[in-house]
Write a protein that holds these residues in place. Structure first.
Motif, PDB file in Angstrom:
ATOM      1  N   ALA A 178      -0.293   3.184   4.667  1.00  0.00           N
ATOM      2  CA  ALA A 178      -0.826   2.131   5.539  1.00  0.00           C
ATOM      3  C   ALA A 178      -0.034   2.029   6.830  1.00  0.00           C
ATOM      4  O   ALA A 178      -0.526   1.502   7.824  1.00  0.00           O
ATOM      5  CB  ALA A 178      -0.816   0.795   4.800  1.00  0.00           C
ATOM      6  N   GLY A 230      -3.466   9.204  -1.423  1.00  0.00           N
ATOM      7  CA  GLY A 230      -3.663   8.011  -0.599  1.00  0.00           C
ATOM      8  C   GLY A 230      -2.877   8.101   0.690  1.00  0.00           C
ATOM      9  O   GLY A 230      -1.757   8.601   0.729  1.00  0.00           O
ATOM     10  N   ASN A 282      -2.255  11.237   8.058  1.00  0.00           N
ATOM     11  CA  ASN A 282      -3.525  10.557   7.879  1.00  0.00           C
ATOM     12  C   ASN A 282      -4.576  11.327   8.660  1.00  0.00           C
ATOM     13  O   ASN A 282      -4.253  12.198   9.476  1.00  0.00           O
ATOM     14  CB  ASN A 282      -3.442   9.105   8.370  1.00  0.00           C
ATOM     15  CG  ASN A 282      -4.499   8.229   7.725  1.00  0.00           C
ATOM     16  OD1 ASN A 282      -5.434   8.721   7.096  1.00  0.00           O
ATOM     17  ND2 ASN A 282      -4.364   6.928   7.875  1.00  0.00           N
ATOM     18  N   THR A 334       0.947   4.299  -2.695  1.00  0.00           N
ATOM     19  CA  THR A 334       0.760   5.680  -2.262  1.00  0.00           C
ATOM     20  C   THR A 334       1.932   6.552  -2.687  1.00  0.00           C
ATOM     21  O   THR A 334       1.748   7.677  -3.160  1.00  0.00           O
ATOM     22  CB  THR A 334       0.591   5.724  -0.732  1.00  0.00           C
ATOM     23  OG1 THR A 334      -0.564   4.970  -0.371  1.00  0.00           O
ATOM     24  CG2 THR A 334       0.429   7.148  -0.245  1.00  0.00           C
ATOM     25  N   GLN A 382       0.830  -1.203   0.000  1.00  0.00           N
ATOM     26  CA  GLN A 382       0.000   0.000   0.000  1.00  0.00           C
ATOM     27  C   GLN A 382       0.869   1.260   0.000  1.00  0.00           C
ATOM     28  O   GLN A 382       0.569   2.246  -0.683  1.00  0.00           O
ATOM     29  CB  GLN A 382      -0.920   0.003   1.221  1.00  0.00           C
ATOM     30  CG  GLN A 382      -1.794   1.247   1.363  1.00  0.00           C
ATOM     31  CD  GLN A 382      -2.760   1.421   0.204  1.00  0.00           C
ATOM     32  OE1 GLN A 382      -3.179   0.455  -0.410  1.00  0.00           O
ATOM     33  NE2 GLN A 382      -3.091   2.668  -0.101  1.00  0.00           N
ATOM     34  N   ASN A 430      -7.789   6.498   4.875  1.00  0.00           N
ATOM     35  CA  ASN A 430      -7.668   5.373   3.947  1.00  0.00           C
ATOM     36  C   ASN A 430      -8.892   5.234   3.055  1.00  0.00           C
ATOM     37  O   ASN A 430      -8.825   4.610   1.992  1.00  0.00           O
ATOM     38  CB  ASN A 430      -7.460   4.062   4.720  1.00  0.00           C
ATOM     39  CG  ASN A 430      -6.157   4.055   5.481  1.00  0.00           C
ATOM     40  OD1 ASN A 430      -5.194   4.681   5.072  1.00  0.00           O
ATOM     41  ND2 ASN A 430      -6.112   3.355   6.599  1.00  0.00           N
TER      42      ASN A 430
END
Length: 615
Positions: A430, A427, A279, A234, A230, A319
């Protein structure tokens, strides 16, 4: 029979050549070695006070810059030599501190009038120009902890829906620990949770009323692989947002990622965006009557000292963001318009429907590292220490049930909103990533490659010119002019399209020169055959030579062009660079070998009757 082009065709050919010269000109203006200074995040601005500090630091270090200029929130310092640039980078980073990013750069010197028509120099690859090499490490422990926190949130929701009373759900030592209200509830809770969490192993501690969940080894490896994959996706998206041509983003070992950015103009922005492990979490504001164990307190991002309490339960995260863009609210303040994917929209709708009138907080999470010095065996050693910053960027009242589209307000400035939108659009990572190694590949190796590449082109061009002049005389001059025009147009196309020139690309240019002159050899050979073997007049021979050779030239170029397309489709970066220059070179050589040489022949011989051709 005379050979003439109509006026419009001559003017069209001359116009194409003139435009090609204009768009090739920026490559004659070498770039200045420079350092670029920006804030470590969008909220930190670079102004006149920082410029004064930079000038004082350079003066104290005995370095005289070529120029210092400021654009928006970026400070660009130009130097006369690369060694001054490298010395200045370390000097300025120490003077400005960790709040600012000081990155090596190459500042263009293209005149403004060329910039105004969109002309720019060719992007050079890592092997020619140098660039930035990053080695990043994925924090596997944080990846597991994030997965466990998501599971903990799901467990709270499930137990509440099933009316199974619990005291606390926490994540400790790589396990999810569920403290039930009584021992009798352990078996029902385990039975219910096992149907949804089959990848977990369940153990009970009856005396402590604890139900402990832990991931098996296979599930742990899946979480780690997902985190790396991931993050790869990203990072590729973020590099694409930066507009870097032909970057390298690939996995290295179990938990590391290599990123190489050739020909990048804004290395400071690249480092800031790539290294940002930001995030979002959307949480409801905690009620006054809430259990203290279900509440967390956070500071506001732009108002230190002011805090608010949010629920531990997470509605959704970054996410699930499908798209993000910058906008402005009714007071002309910056905002980020968010669109969630299907899962995120469903979770947001379910959470906000029964909570209209309450406030929802947007939590901004950044994973960072700091270096501290410790003593090991009596020696001072620098150790990288990861840490996480969590702060509230927005806390607004829910006016109505929210779906997949809404907005985030309360952001400091437009640049910060743009960066947040970029990170969300590209994105979320993760798992946090940390810079293990940052290496700037200097231009020294690139300069040698460029010198040798240009030398190979010069030698090849010189040999071709000598052969054409010796063998075809006046028609050889026409071919040499067309060959030079071909090289100019090829460079212009590479510049205009923003293609990246690599060392294999230079090999493609050399091959293009051979392919281009091959077309003129076919045309000239056919003209000679018509004159000396078939006895036709020079004017008729010229016309027949171009017409009859065209089919052969077209066939050969189409065949080579198909091969170039295949190379570009299945090849890696260097092979693609070769394929790009080869395919573009085929297009320019078709134009110059046929149209440009025919125009010259028409100018010299087309308006008069001639008895003999110097060919």
């Amino acid at each position: 029979m005379l050979n003439r082009y109509p006026l419009w065709k001559n003017l069209l050919i001359l116009l194409v050549i003139a435009v090609g010269i204009i768009y090739a000109l920026p490559n004659l203006f070498p770039e200045d070695p420079a350092v670029q200074i920006t804030g470590s995040r969008g909220a930190i601005e670079v102004g006149s006070s920082q410029q004064n500090r930079v000038e004082r630091a350079l003066e104290a270090g005995g370095i005289t810059p070529k120029a210092v200029s400021q654009e928006n929130s970026t400070l660009l310092v130009r130097f006369n030599h690369a060694d001054e640039q490298i010395r200045a980078k370390d000097l300025l980073q120490a003077a400005l501190g960790d709040d600012y990013v000081v990155a090596l750069n190459q500042a263009p010197t293209t005149p403004e009038w060329l910039k105004s028509v969109g002309a720019r120099s060719v992007n050079l690859g890592l092997d020619l120009r140098g660039g930035v090499h990053f080695l990043m490490e994925v924090d596997m422990q944080a990846a597991l902890e994030q997965q466990l926190n998501v599971t903990a949130s799901e467990i709270r929701t499930t137990l509440r829906e099933e009316r199974l009373r619990y005291r606390q759900v926490s994540v400790e030592d790589g396990q999810v620990r569920v403290l039930m209200a009584s021992q009798d509830l352990l078996d029902p809770a385990q039975s219910r949770l096992m149907s949804d969490l089959s990848e977990y192993q369940f153990t009970q501690e009856p005396e402590a009323r604890l139900l402990v969940l832990s991931l098996d080894e296979h599930a742990v490896r899946e979480v780690e692989d997902y985190a790396v994959d991931q993050n790869l996706t990203t990072l590729r998206n973020r590099v694409n947002e930066l507009g870097v041509a032909e970057p390298l983003v690939q996995r290295s070992g179990r938990d590391r990622i290599v990123v190489e950015l050739p020909g990048v103009q804004d290395t400071a922005a690249a480092k800031r965006v790539l290294g940002a492990t930001a995030n979002l979490e959307f949480r409801l504001e905690a009620k006054r009557s809430a259990d203290p164990l279900d509440v967390e307190e956070f500071e506001y991002r732009d108002r230190p000292g002011r805090t608010a309490e949010l629920e531990r339960n997470i509605i959704t995260t970054g996410n699930n963001v499908a798209n993000a863009s910058v906008g402005f609210d009714e007071n002309n303040n910056p905002q980020v318009d968010i669109r969630l994917n299907g899962q995120g929209g469903r979770l947001m709708s379910q959470a906000t429907a029964p909570n209209v009138g309450r406030r929802m907080g947007v939590l901004f999470i950044e994973h960072k590292t700091r270096t501290k010095v410790v003593r090991e065996d009596g020696e001072r050693v620098e150790v990288r220490e990861p840490y996480t910053e969590r702060s509230i960027i927005s806390l607004a009242t829910i006016q109505s049930q929210l779906g997949s589209s809404f907005r985030i307000t309360g952001i400091g400035n437009t640049q910060e909103a743009s960066e947040l939108a970029l990170l969300m659009r590209a994105g979320a990572l993760a798992a946090p990533i940390y810079f293990v190694e940052e290496r700037t590949i200097g231009p020294s190796l690139g300069e040698k490659n460029i010198e040798r590449g240009i030398l190979s082109i010069q030698i090849g061009l010189a040999l071709v010119v000598l052969f054409m002049l010796a063998w075809y005389r006046t028609f050889g001059i026409f071919a040499c002019v067309a060959l030079t025009t071909n090289l100019v147009l090829l460079v212009a196309l590479l510049s205009a399209l923003g293609a990246t020139l690599t060392l294999p690309g230079i090999a493609g240019i050399v091959l293009t020169l051979g392919m281009a002159v091959d077309a003129n050899v076919l045309i000239n050979a056919r003209i000679k055959e018509e004159i000396y073997h078939r006895g036709v007049s020079p004017q008729a021979a010229i016309n027949t030579g171009y017409e009859k050779a065209f089919a052969t030239i077209l066939d050969a170029n189409i065949t080579t062009f198909l091969v170039a397309i295949i190379l570009f489709s299945v090849g890696t970066g260097p092979v693609k660079g070769f394929a790009v220059t080869l395919s573009l070179g085929l297009l320019t050589s078709m134009f110059t070998a046929i149209a440009v040489t025919r125009m010259q022949v028409n100018w010299v011989y087309g308006k008069r009757h001639i008895q003999r051709l110097p060919i």
